[in-house]
Motif scaffolding. Sequence first.
Motif, PDB file in Angstrom:
ATOM      1  N   MET A   1     -51.480 -16.272 -93.622  1.00 15.42           N
ATOM      2  CA  MET A   1     -50.967 -17.630 -93.578  1.00 15.42           C
ATOM      3  C   MET A   1     -52.142 -18.598 -93.457  1.00 15.42           C
ATOM      4  O   MET A   1     -53.060 -18.373 -92.677  1.00 15.42           O
ATOM      5  N   LYS A   2     -52.102 -19.659 -94.261  1.00 18.53           N
ATOM      6  CA  LYS A   2     -53.111 -20.715 -94.171  1.00 18.53           C
ATOM      7  C   LYS A   2     -52.688 -21.665 -93.063  1.00 18.53           C
ATOM      8  O   LYS A   2     -51.990 -22.641 -93.304  1.00 18.53           O
ATOM      9  N   ASP A   3     -53.079 -21.343 -91.850  1.00 17.39           N
ATOM     10  CA  ASP A   3     -52.740 -22.195 -90.714  1.00 17.39           C
ATOM     11  C   ASP A   3     -53.891 -22.129 -89.706  1.00 17.39           C
ATOM     12  O   ASP A   3     -54.979 -21.629 -90.020  1.00 17.39           O
ATOM     13  N   ASP A   4     -53.652 -22.601 -88.500  1.00 16.20           N
ATOM     14  CA  ASP A   4     -54.710 -22.646 -87.483  1.00 16.20           C
ATOM     15  C   ASP A   4     -55.238 -21.266 -87.108  1.00 16.20           C
ATOM     16  O   ASP A   4     -56.369 -21.140 -86.633  1.00 16.20           O
ATOM     17  N   SER A   5     -54.448 -20.222 -87.302  1.00 15.35           N
ATOM     18  CA  SER A   5     -54.882 -18.875 -86.935  1.00 15.35           C
ATOM     19  C   SER A   5     -55.874 -18.281 -87.941  1.00 15.35           C
ATOM     20  O   SER A   5     -56.497 -17.263 -87.662  1.00 15.35           O
ATOM     21  N   LEU A   6     -56.040 -18.927 -89.092  1.00 13.16           N
ATOM     22  CA  LEU A   6     -56.937 -18.400 -90.128  1.00 13.16           C
ATOM     23  C   LEU A   6     -58.361 -18.250 -89.610  1.00 13.16           C
ATOM     24  O   LEU A   6     -59.060 -17.299 -89.960  1.00 13.16           O
ATOM     25  N   GLU A   7     -58.772 -19.154 -88.754  1.00 13.81           N
ATOM     26  CA  GLU A   7     -60.140 -19.135 -88.233  1.00 13.81           C
ATOM     27  C   GLU A   7     -60.460 -17.853 -87.465  1.00 13.81           C
ATOM     28  O   GLU A   7     -61.585 -17.368 -87.492  1.00 13.81           O
ATOM     29  N   THR A   8     -59.469 -17.272 -86.819  1.00 15.45           N
ATOM     30  CA  THR A   8     -59.690 -15.999 -86.108  1.00 15.45           C
ATOM     31  C   THR A   8     -59.189 -14.801 -86.909  1.00 15.45           C
ATOM     32  O   THR A   8     -59.808 -13.743 -86.892  1.00 15.45           O
ATOM     33  N   ASP A   9     -58.065 -14.973 -87.613  1.00 14.37           N
ATOM     34  CA  ASP A   9     -57.458 -13.855 -88.340  1.00 14.37           C
ATOM     35  C   ASP A   9     -58.309 -13.369 -89.511  1.00 14.37           C
ATOM     36  O   ASP A   9     -58.431 -12.166 -89.739  1.00 14.37           O
ATOM     37  N   LEU A  10     -58.888 -14.293 -90.275  1.00  8.76           N
ATOM     38  CA  LEU A  10     -59.641 -13.898 -91.471  1.00  8.76           C
ATOM     39  C   LEU A  10     -60.898 -13.098 -91.118  1.00  8.76           C
ATOM     40  O   LEU A  10     -61.095 -12.005 -91.667  1.00  8.76           O
ATOM     41  N   PRO A  11     -61.753 -13.567 -90.209  1.00 12.09           N
ATOM     42  CA  PRO A  11     -62.927 -12.739 -89.861  1.00 12.09           C
ATOM     43  C   PRO A  11     -62.538 -11.388 -89.253  1.00 12.09           C
ATOM     44  O   PRO A  11     -63.186 -10.374 -89.531  1.00 12.09           O
ATOM     45  N   ARG A  12     -61.487 -11.359 -88.453  1.00 11.79           N
ATOM     46  CA  ARG A  12     -61.030 -10.103 -87.851  1.00 11.79           C
ATOM     47  C   ARG A  12     -60.585  -9.125 -88.942  1.00 11.79           C
ATOM     48  O   ARG A  12     -60.929  -7.944 -88.922  1.00 11.79           O
ATOM     49  N   LEU A  13     -59.818  -9.625 -89.904  1.00 11.08           N
ATOM     50  CA  LEU A  13     -59.341  -8.785 -91.004  1.00 11.08           C
ATOM     51  C   LEU A  13     -60.509  -8.234 -91.814  1.00 11.08           C
ATOM     52  O   LEU A  13     -60.564  -7.048 -92.128  1.00 11.08           O
ATOM     53  N   ILE A  14     -61.466  -9.085 -92.133  1.00  9.30           N
ATOM     54  CA  ILE A  14     -62.589  -8.662 -92.957  1.00  9.30           C
ATOM     55  C   ILE A  14     -63.445  -7.638 -92.221  1.00  9.30           C
ATOM     56  O   ILE A  14     -63.942  -6.691 -92.827  1.00  9.30           O
ATOM     57  N   ALA A  15     -63.563  -7.776 -90.924  1.00 13.03           N
ATOM     58  CA  ALA A  15     -64.305  -6.784 -90.139  1.00 13.03           C
ATOM     59  C   ALA A  15     -63.626  -5.419 -90.224  1.00 13.03           C
ATOM     60  O   ALA A  15     -64.294  -4.381 -90.186  1.00 13.03           O
ATOM     61  N   GLN A  16     -62.296  -5.403 -90.355  1.00 13.93           N
ATOM     62  CA  GLN A  16     -61.557  -4.146 -90.471  1.00 13.93           C
ATOM     63  C   GLN A  16     -61.676  -3.528 -91.854  1.00 13.93           C
ATOM     64  O   GLN A  16     -61.517  -2.316 -92.000  1.00 13.93           O
ATOM     65  N   LEU A  17     -61.909  -4.340 -92.861  1.00 17.64           N
ATOM     66  CA  LEU A  17     -62.025  -3.816 -94.221  1.00 17.64           C
ATOM     67  C   LEU A  17     -63.366  -3.116 -94.355  1.00 17.64           C
ATOM     68  O   LEU A  17     -63.643  -2.295 -95.067  1.00 17.64           O
TER      69      LEU A  17
END
Length: 115
Positions: free
Chosen positions: A99-115
């Motif tokens: 979701m493009k919302d306020d959580s993107l700032e934490t969710d996106l780096p966390r997701l990429i670290a898992q990939l």
Amino acid sequence: MRILIVDDDPLAGEMTQAILEEAGHDCLFAANGLEALEHLADETPFELLVSDLHMPLLSGLELFREIREQGLDLPFVLLTGDDPEPLRAQTPGLAACLMKDDSLETDLPRLIAQL
């Protein structure tokens, strides 16, 4: 990680790029899906593609399908203002749909670290 960011909204694209560069990634920005395809044809490979869903010319889903048809198995993260759950269910092969919302700032780096 070398990441291609695709978004027709320059402000949203710059925000995504800033989030990822702050996390230590090397990013390149494309203003639409056609420009993204040109960058993907370059010699220097990308390790991840992060794309907006709703774009003119070539939507994020159309871009995803096009790169798969070209044989590119690049992890693909779709960003949307819509509910991401139906997109995840309808599009096997996506690395994630966020979701493009306020959580993107934490969710996106966390997701990429898992990939």
